[in-house]
Design a protein around this motif. Structure first.
Motif, PDB file in Angstrom:
ATOM      1  N   THR A 113       0.781  -1.097   0.204  1.00  0.00           N
ATOM      2  CA  THR A 113       0.258   0.041  -0.352  1.00  0.00           C
ATOM      3  C   THR A 113       0.946   1.592   0.070  1.00  0.00           C
ATOM      4  O   THR A 113       1.382   1.134   0.820  1.00  0.00           O
ATOM      5  N   GLY A 114       0.168   1.958  -1.035  1.00  0.00           N
ATOM      6  CA  GLY A 114       1.797   3.325  -1.440  1.00  0.00           C
ATOM      7  C   GLY A 114       1.371   3.501  -2.455  1.00  0.00           C
ATOM      8  O   GLY A 114       0.561   3.794  -2.890  1.00  0.00           O
ATOM      9  N   PHE A 115       2.124   4.757  -2.802  1.00  0.00           N
ATOM     10  CA  PHE A 115       1.907   5.701  -4.410  1.00  0.00           C
ATOM     11  C   PHE A 115       2.513   4.741  -5.534  1.00  0.00           C
ATOM     12  O   PHE A 115       2.374   4.495  -6.246  1.00  0.00           O
ATOM     13  N   VAL A 116       3.688   4.087  -5.276  1.00  0.00           N
ATOM     14  CA  VAL A 116       4.336   3.632  -5.899  1.00  0.00           C
ATOM     15  C   VAL A 116       4.553   2.069  -6.037  1.00  0.00           C
ATOM     16  O   VAL A 116       5.728   1.628  -4.186  1.00  0.00           O
ATOM     17  N   LYS A 125       0.944 -14.227  -5.161  1.00  0.00           N
ATOM     18  CA  LYS A 125      -0.376 -13.594  -4.338  1.00  0.00           C
ATOM     19  C   LYS A 125      -0.276 -12.906  -3.138  1.00  0.00           C
ATOM     20  O   LYS A 125       0.555 -12.403  -2.618  1.00  0.00           O
ATOM     21  N   GLY A 126      -0.507 -11.759  -4.072  1.00  0.00           N
ATOM     22  CA  GLY A 126      -0.875 -10.548  -3.122  1.00  0.00           C
ATOM     23  C   GLY A 126      -1.981  -9.370  -3.283  1.00  0.00           C
ATOM     24  O   GLY A 126      -2.468  -9.932  -4.299  1.00  0.00           O
ATOM     25  N   VAL A 127      -1.788  -8.074  -3.045  1.00  0.00           N
ATOM     26  CA  VAL A 127      -2.680  -7.594  -3.188  1.00  0.00           C
ATOM     27  C   VAL A 127      -1.601  -5.780  -3.418  1.00  0.00           C
ATOM     28  O   VAL A 127      -0.846  -5.885  -2.666  1.00  0.00           O
ATOM     29  N   GLN A 128      -1.858  -5.400  -4.395  1.00  0.00           N
ATOM     30  CA  GLN A 128      -1.397  -3.255  -4.213  1.00  0.00           C
ATOM     31  C   GLN A 128      -2.615  -2.641  -4.567  1.00  0.00           C
ATOM     32  O   GLN A 128      -2.911  -2.613  -5.506  1.00  0.00           O
ATOM     33  N   THR A 129      -2.159  -1.503  -3.699  1.00  0.00           N
ATOM     34  CA  THR A 129      -2.963  -0.683  -4.017  1.00  0.00           C
ATOM     35  C   THR A 129      -2.513   1.174  -3.525  1.00  0.00           C
ATOM     36  O   THR A 129      -1.364   0.485  -2.939  1.00  0.00           O
ATOM     37  N   GLY A 130      -2.289   1.407  -4.855  1.00  0.00           N
ATOM     38  CA  GLY A 130      -1.720   2.922  -4.809  1.00  0.00           C
ATOM     39  C   GLY A 130      -2.106   3.543  -6.260  1.00  0.00           C
ATOM     40  O   GLY A 130      -3.023   3.202  -6.834  1.00  0.00           O
ATOM     41  N   PHE A 131      -1.114   4.378  -6.533  1.00  0.00           N
ATOM     42  CA  PHE A 131      -1.229   5.126  -7.663  1.00  0.00           C
ATOM     43  C   PHE A 131      -0.886   5.076  -8.500  1.00  0.00           C
ATOM     44  O   PHE A 131      -1.572   4.638  -9.658  1.00  0.00           O
ATOM     45  N   VAL A 132       0.314   3.819  -8.460  1.00  0.00           N
ATOM     46  CA  VAL A 132       1.261   3.564  -9.687  1.00  0.00           C
ATOM     47  C   VAL A 132       1.074   2.062  -9.193  1.00  0.00           C
ATOM     48  O   VAL A 132       2.130   1.960  -8.289  1.00  0.00           O
ATOM     49  N   LEU A 136       5.971  -7.759 -11.956  1.00  0.00           N
ATOM     50  CA  LEU A 136       6.596  -8.419 -13.459  1.00  0.00           C
ATOM     51  C   LEU A 136       6.064  -9.623 -13.373  1.00  0.00           C
ATOM     52  O   LEU A 136       7.596 -10.461 -12.829  1.00  0.00           O
ATOM     53  N   GLY A 137       5.681  -9.899 -12.864  1.00  0.00           N
ATOM     54  CA  GLY A 137       5.949 -12.286 -13.367  1.00  0.00           C
ATOM     55  C   GLY A 137       4.338 -12.039 -12.746  1.00  0.00           C
ATOM     56  O   GLY A 137       3.140 -11.565 -12.931  1.00  0.00           O
ATOM     57  N   GLY A 138       3.943 -13.471 -12.749  1.00  0.00           N
ATOM     58  CA  GLY A 138       2.441 -14.033 -12.241  1.00  0.00           C
ATOM     59  C   GLY A 138       1.906 -13.533 -10.473  1.00  0.00           C
ATOM     60  O   GLY A 138       2.605 -13.190 -10.209  1.00  0.00           O
ATOM     61  N   LEU A 139       0.039 -12.592 -10.875  1.00  0.00           N
ATOM     62  CA  LEU A 139       0.064 -12.170 -10.162  1.00  0.00           C
ATOM     63  C   LEU A 139      -2.023 -12.823  -9.366  1.00  0.00           C
ATOM     64  O   LEU A 139      -2.192 -12.969 -10.589  1.00  0.00           O
ATOM     65  N   GLN A 140      -2.094 -13.583  -8.298  1.00  0.00           N
ATOM     66  CA  GLN A 140      -2.958 -14.393  -8.031  1.00  0.00           C
ATOM     67  C   GLN A 140      -3.174 -12.832  -7.046  1.00  0.00           C
ATOM     68  O   GLN A 140      -2.909 -13.244  -5.665  1.00  0.00           O
ATOM     69  N   GLY A 141      -4.050 -12.298  -7.349  1.00  0.00           N
ATOM     70  CA  GLY A 141      -4.600 -11.364  -5.899  1.00  0.00           C
ATOM     71  C   GLY A 141      -5.374 -10.036  -7.232  1.00  0.00           C
ATOM     72  O   GLY A 141      -6.005  -9.734  -7.766  1.00  0.00           O
ATOM     73  N   ALA A 142      -4.897  -9.070  -6.887  1.00  0.00           N
ATOM     74  CA  ALA A 142      -5.879  -7.392  -7.051  1.00  0.00           C
ATOM     75  C   ALA A 142      -4.837  -6.175  -7.056  1.00  0.00           C
ATOM     76  O   ALA A 142      -3.759  -6.217  -6.758  1.00  0.00           O
ATOM     77  N   GLN A 143      -4.666  -5.572  -7.796  1.00  0.00           N
ATOM     78  CA  GLN A 143      -4.092  -4.504  -7.939  1.00  0.00           C
ATOM     79  C   GLN A 143      -5.343  -3.405  -8.216  1.00  0.00           C
ATOM     80  O   GLN A 143      -5.926  -3.665  -9.160  1.00  0.00           O
ATOM     81  N   THR A 144      -5.527  -1.992  -7.576  1.00  0.00           N
ATOM     82  CA  THR A 144      -6.310  -1.197  -7.584  1.00  0.00           C
ATOM     83  C   THR A 144      -5.467   0.289  -7.050  1.00  0.00           C
ATOM     84  O   THR A 144      -4.256   0.586  -6.464  1.00  0.00           O
TER      85      THR A 144
END
Length: 187
Positions: A113-116, A125-132, A136-144
């Motif tokens: 969780t951050g800006f970048v 396996k994970g979640v990314q929440t931020g501006f950008v 660079l690989g396979g992802l099971q999860g979410a990007q917001t």
């Protein structure tokens, strides 16, 4: 009185040194010097004490939390809270900061969780929440975020203004501009 308080604070808060033991089957037990202070913490392998300082650098494997302006760990199971957070090898952690980077190159489980937010691992396996957000690989999860990019296969969701998937995608893309170059199964 103010000078005494300043001196005591400096002595006890700024320069506390510790010694840690390195127990290994291949080497003799040896003492490693550890810097643990308010400003900088340099921690060896297995020194699982929370790092609270301006700069936290942890070499080896750690299972703890780091709170500071700059946090770096070779291998971490825990959390990093700071302005710049980086993990190099194995990452099973939560990173909360302005810039979060995971360089593991192999399986990781994470929350960023951050800006970048950048993740350079292979199977995640994970979640990314931020501006950008970049994975660079396979992802099971979410990007917001505003801009979300995933170069491997993605099972989950991308929600933002611009969403880009360069691998097979199974899930949902919600945004103004959605790009997927692989096989799409979902919405």
């Amino acid at each position: 009185m103010k000078i005494k308080i300043l001196i005591l604070t400096t002595l006890f808060g700024c320069r506390m040194f510790c010694a840690a033991q390195n127990n290994s089957e291949n080497t003799d037990t040896q003492s490693k010097f550890v810097l643990y202070s308010v400003f900088a913490n340099f921690l060896p392998d297995g020194f699982n004490v929370p790092g609270i300082g301006f700069v936290n650098i942890a070499k080896g494997n750690h299972a703890t939390a780091y709170i500071g302006f700059i946090n770096y760990a070779d291998s971490l199971t825990g959390a990093q809270l700071g302005f710049v957070n980086t993990t190099k090898k194995l990452n099973h952690t939560a990173q909360v900061g302005f810039v979060n980077t995971n360089l593991t190159g192999r399986n990781s489980r994470f929350v960023q969780t951050g800006f970048v937010n950048s993740n350079f691992s292979v199977n995640n396996k994970g979640v990314q929440t931020g501006f950008v957000n970049t994975n660079l690989g396979g992802l099971q999860g979410a990007q917001t975020g505003f801009v979300n990019t995933n170069t491997g296969s993605l099972t989950g969701a991308q929600t933002g203004f611009v969403n880009t998937g360069l691998g097979d995608f199974q899930g949902t893309q919600i945004g103004f501009l959605n790009i997927n170059t692989g096989k799409l199964k979902g919405l």
